[in-house]
Design a protein around this motif. Structure first.
Motif, PDB file in Angstrom:
ATOM      1  N   VAL A  47       0.732  -1.071   0.160  1.00  0.00           N
ATOM      2  CA  VAL A  47       0.092   0.134   0.092  1.00  0.00           C
ATOM      3  C   VAL A  47       0.813   1.202   0.027  1.00  0.00           C
ATOM      4  O   VAL A  47       0.467   2.242  -0.494  1.00  0.00           O
ATOM      5  CB  VAL A  47      -1.072  -0.049   1.183  1.00  0.00           C
ATOM      6  N   ARG A  48       2.064   1.089   0.485  1.00  0.00           N
ATOM      7  CA  ARG A  48       2.819   2.287   0.488  1.00  0.00           C
ATOM      8  C   ARG A  48       3.352   2.802  -0.775  1.00  0.00           C
ATOM      9  O   ARG A  48       3.651   3.909  -1.125  1.00  0.00           O
ATOM     10  CB  ARG A  48       4.286   1.978   1.090  1.00  0.00           C
ATOM     11  N   GLY A  49       3.149   1.927  -1.822  1.00  0.00           N
ATOM     12  CA  GLY A  49       3.193   2.328  -3.276  1.00  0.00           C
ATOM     13  C   GLY A  49       1.904   2.873  -4.007  1.00  0.00           C
ATOM     14  O   GLY A  49       2.205   3.147  -5.257  1.00  0.00           O
ATOM     15  N   TYR A  50       0.831   2.951  -3.236  1.00  0.00           N
ATOM     16  CA  TYR A  50      -0.448   3.340  -4.021  1.00  0.00           C
ATOM     17  C   TYR A  50      -0.213   4.785  -3.874  1.00  0.00           C
ATOM     18  O   TYR A  50      -0.001   5.438  -3.282  1.00  0.00           O
ATOM     19  CB  TYR A  50      -1.721   2.849  -2.978  1.00  0.00           C
ATOM     20  N   SER A  51      -1.160   5.156  -5.024  1.00  0.00           N
ATOM     21  CA  SER A  51      -1.657   6.463  -5.252  1.00  0.00           C
ATOM     22  C   SER A  51      -2.657   6.876  -4.257  1.00  0.00           C
ATOM     23  O   SER A  51      -3.274   5.911  -3.897  1.00  0.00           O
ATOM     24  CB  SER A  51      -1.828   6.890  -6.644  1.00  0.00           C
ATOM     25  N   LEU A  52      -3.023   8.210  -4.036  1.00  0.00           N
ATOM     26  CA  LEU A  52      -4.227   8.507  -3.158  1.00  0.00           C
ATOM     27  C   LEU A  52      -5.530   7.907  -4.073  1.00  0.00           C
ATOM     28  O   LEU A  52      -6.181   7.123  -2.998  1.00  0.00           O
ATOM     29  CB  LEU A  52      -4.480  10.052  -3.240  1.00  0.00           C
ATOM     30  N   GLY A  53      -5.547   8.144  -5.288  1.00  0.00           N
ATOM     31  CA  GLY A  53      -6.757   7.116  -5.972  1.00  0.00           C
ATOM     32  C   GLY A  53      -6.666   5.860  -5.698  1.00  0.00           C
ATOM     33  O   GLY A  53      -7.855   5.188  -5.654  1.00  0.00           O
ATOM     34  N   MET A  54      -5.623   4.941  -5.845  1.00  0.00           N
ATOM     35  CA  MET A  54      -5.509   3.700  -5.413  1.00  0.00           C
ATOM     36  C   MET A  54      -6.002   3.117  -4.024  1.00  0.00           C
ATOM     37  O   MET A  54      -6.617   2.210  -3.778  1.00  0.00           O
ATOM     38  CB  MET A  54      -4.218   2.862  -5.871  1.00  0.00           C
ATOM     39  N   ARG A  55      -5.654   4.267  -3.229  1.00  0.00           N
ATOM     40  CA  ARG A  55      -5.969   4.052  -1.839  1.00  0.00           C
ATOM     41  C   ARG A  55      -7.385   3.892  -1.595  1.00  0.00           C
ATOM     42  O   ARG A  55      -8.113   3.457  -0.823  1.00  0.00           O
ATOM     43  CB  ARG A  55      -5.205   4.814  -0.728  1.00  0.00           C
ATOM     44  N   GLN A  56      -7.941   5.066  -2.388  1.00  0.00           N
ATOM     45  CA  GLN A  56      -9.487   5.292  -2.201  1.00  0.00           C
ATOM     46  C   GLN A  56     -10.171   4.190  -2.766  1.00  0.00           C
ATOM     47  O   GLN A  56     -11.177   3.614  -2.179  1.00  0.00           O
ATOM     48  CB  GLN A  56      -9.724   6.729  -3.098  1.00  0.00           C
ATOM     49  N   ARG A  57      -9.684   3.559  -3.721  1.00  0.00           N
ATOM     50  CA  ARG A  57     -10.365   2.212  -4.385  1.00  0.00           C
ATOM     51  C   ARG A  57     -10.259   1.100  -3.429  1.00  0.00           C
ATOM     52  O   ARG A  57     -11.222   0.342  -3.262  1.00  0.00           O
ATOM     53  CB  ARG A  57      -9.603   2.125  -5.769  1.00  0.00           C
ATOM     54  N   LEU A  58      -9.178   1.004  -2.627  1.00  0.00           N
ATOM     55  CA  LEU A  58      -8.940   0.117  -1.867  1.00  0.00           C
ATOM     56  C   LEU A  58      -9.946   0.247  -0.525  1.00  0.00           C
ATOM     57  O   LEU A  58     -10.400  -0.589  -0.112  1.00  0.00           O
ATOM     58  CB  LEU A  58      -7.306  -0.097  -1.400  1.00  0.00           C
ATOM     59  N   GLY A  59     -10.017   1.249  -0.221  1.00  0.00           N
ATOM     60  CA  GLY A  59     -10.968   1.746   1.056  1.00  0.00           C
ATOM     61  C   GLY A  59     -12.311   1.440   0.701  1.00  0.00           C
ATOM     62  O   GLY A  59     -13.017   0.815   1.409  1.00  0.00           O
ATOM     63  N   ILE A  60     -12.704   1.742  -0.715  1.00  0.00           N
ATOM     64  CA  ILE A  60     -14.219   1.361  -1.054  1.00  0.00           C
ATOM     65  C   ILE A  60     -14.275  -0.115  -1.121  1.00  0.00           C
ATOM     66  O   ILE A  60     -15.131  -0.626  -1.013  1.00  0.00           O
ATOM     67  CB  ILE A  60     -14.449   1.923  -2.416  1.00  0.00           C
ATOM     68  N   ALA A  61     -13.172  -0.784  -1.480  1.00  0.00           N
ATOM     69  CA  ALA A  61     -13.282  -2.378  -1.731  1.00  0.00           C
ATOM     70  C   ALA A  61     -13.549  -3.157  -0.463  1.00  0.00           C
ATOM     71  O   ALA A  61     -14.268  -3.751  -0.286  1.00  0.00           O
ATOM     72  CB  ALA A  61     -11.807  -3.005  -2.368  1.00  0.00           C
ATOM     73  N   GLN A  62     -12.728  -2.453   0.688  1.00  0.00           N
ATOM     74  CA  GLN A  62     -12.810  -2.957   2.098  1.00  0.00           C
ATOM     75  C   GLN A  62     -14.196  -2.591   2.782  1.00  0.00           C
ATOM     76  O   GLN A  62     -14.833  -3.403   3.309  1.00  0.00           O
ATOM     77  CB  GLN A  62     -11.811  -2.358   2.889  1.00  0.00           C
TER      78      GLN A  62
END
Length: 237
Positions: A126-141
């Motif tokens: 996750v440290r390599g994720y962009s903010l947009g990718m983190r948002q998508r991961l948060g939505i997935a969770q």
């Protein structure tokens, strides 16, 4: 369904929320609209049991969040996309959440696909994720437990224009399937594109609430929102 009933929150003599009441019906998207600092996140934190109200009650599906058995199976939430262990991969993050909720592990790959994270991205830390990718991961969770209620705080932050259109389509489809969605934003255009109802908040108070059509037919959404974003409102708690 979500229900806020006369919620007031004070911090050291400062009022962050002042007698806030509104509902989010099942099968709909309610846009929670207001400038940064208006009180949106505080209200959501109280709903999810992360903060205590000074007075009033906030319930989801007829109960306080803390009273729900295995709440992740009933309520999905995204308050802070950065609140994820940076050393874990996206898939590891979701697998851990799946075990805690009793969700079948194969569902992890299904939600990764649904939010548009590739298999390679799922195995990236996750440290390599962009903010947009983190948002998508948060939505997935948030979607992992197949909840009946979704609480999303500024989920469009960090998404590119294509991602914002994707998010809008996703949220609309979830509501059409019966989910109650509370979607906070400080962006009027994004809220009015997807919301059935809008609650406008400023200085911790609900200043307007109703269907998107009703509010647009009155003084107009842009006029109402302009009133919220005056300099005095920007200094709100």
């Amino acid at each position: 369904m979500i229900e806020f009933t006369r919620i007031t929150k004070r911090y050291r003599g400062r009022t962050a929320l002042d007698d806030v009441s509104f509902t989010v019906p099942s099968g709909s998207v309610t846009g929670f609209l207001g400038p940064n600092g208006a009180g949106k996140t505080t209200a959501m934190r109280i709903l999810l049991g992360h903060a205590r109200a000074t007075s009033g009650t906030a319930t989801v599906l007829g109960s306080r969040y803390a009273e729900l058995h295995n709440p992740g199976r009933h309520v999905g939430s995204l308050l802070d996309a950065g609140a994820v262990h940076p050393g874990r991969t996206g898939r590891e993050t979701l697998r851990l959440a799946a075990r805690m909720m009793g969700v079948p592990i194969p569902h992890v790959d299904e939600v990764l696909d649904r939010v548009g994270l590739t298999r390679r991205e799922g195995t990236t830390r996750v440290r390599g994720y962009s903010l947009g990718m983190r948002q998508r991961l948060g939505i997935a969770q948030a979607l992992l437990g197949e909840p009946r209620v979704l609480v999303l705080d500024e989920p469009a932050n960090g998404l590119d224009p294509q991602g914002i259109v994707w998010l809008r389509t996703l949220v609309r489809s979830l509501a059409d399937d019966g989910c109650a969605v509370l979607l906070s934003s400080h962006l009027l255009h994004e809220v009015e594109q997807v919301a059935d109802r809008i609650v406008m908040i400023g200085n911790g108070r609900v200043l307007a609430a109703g269907s998107t059509r009703e509010l647009a037919a009155g003084h107009g959404l842009e006029h109402l929102y302009f009133q919220l974003t005056t300099p005095t409102d920007r200094s709100a708690a």
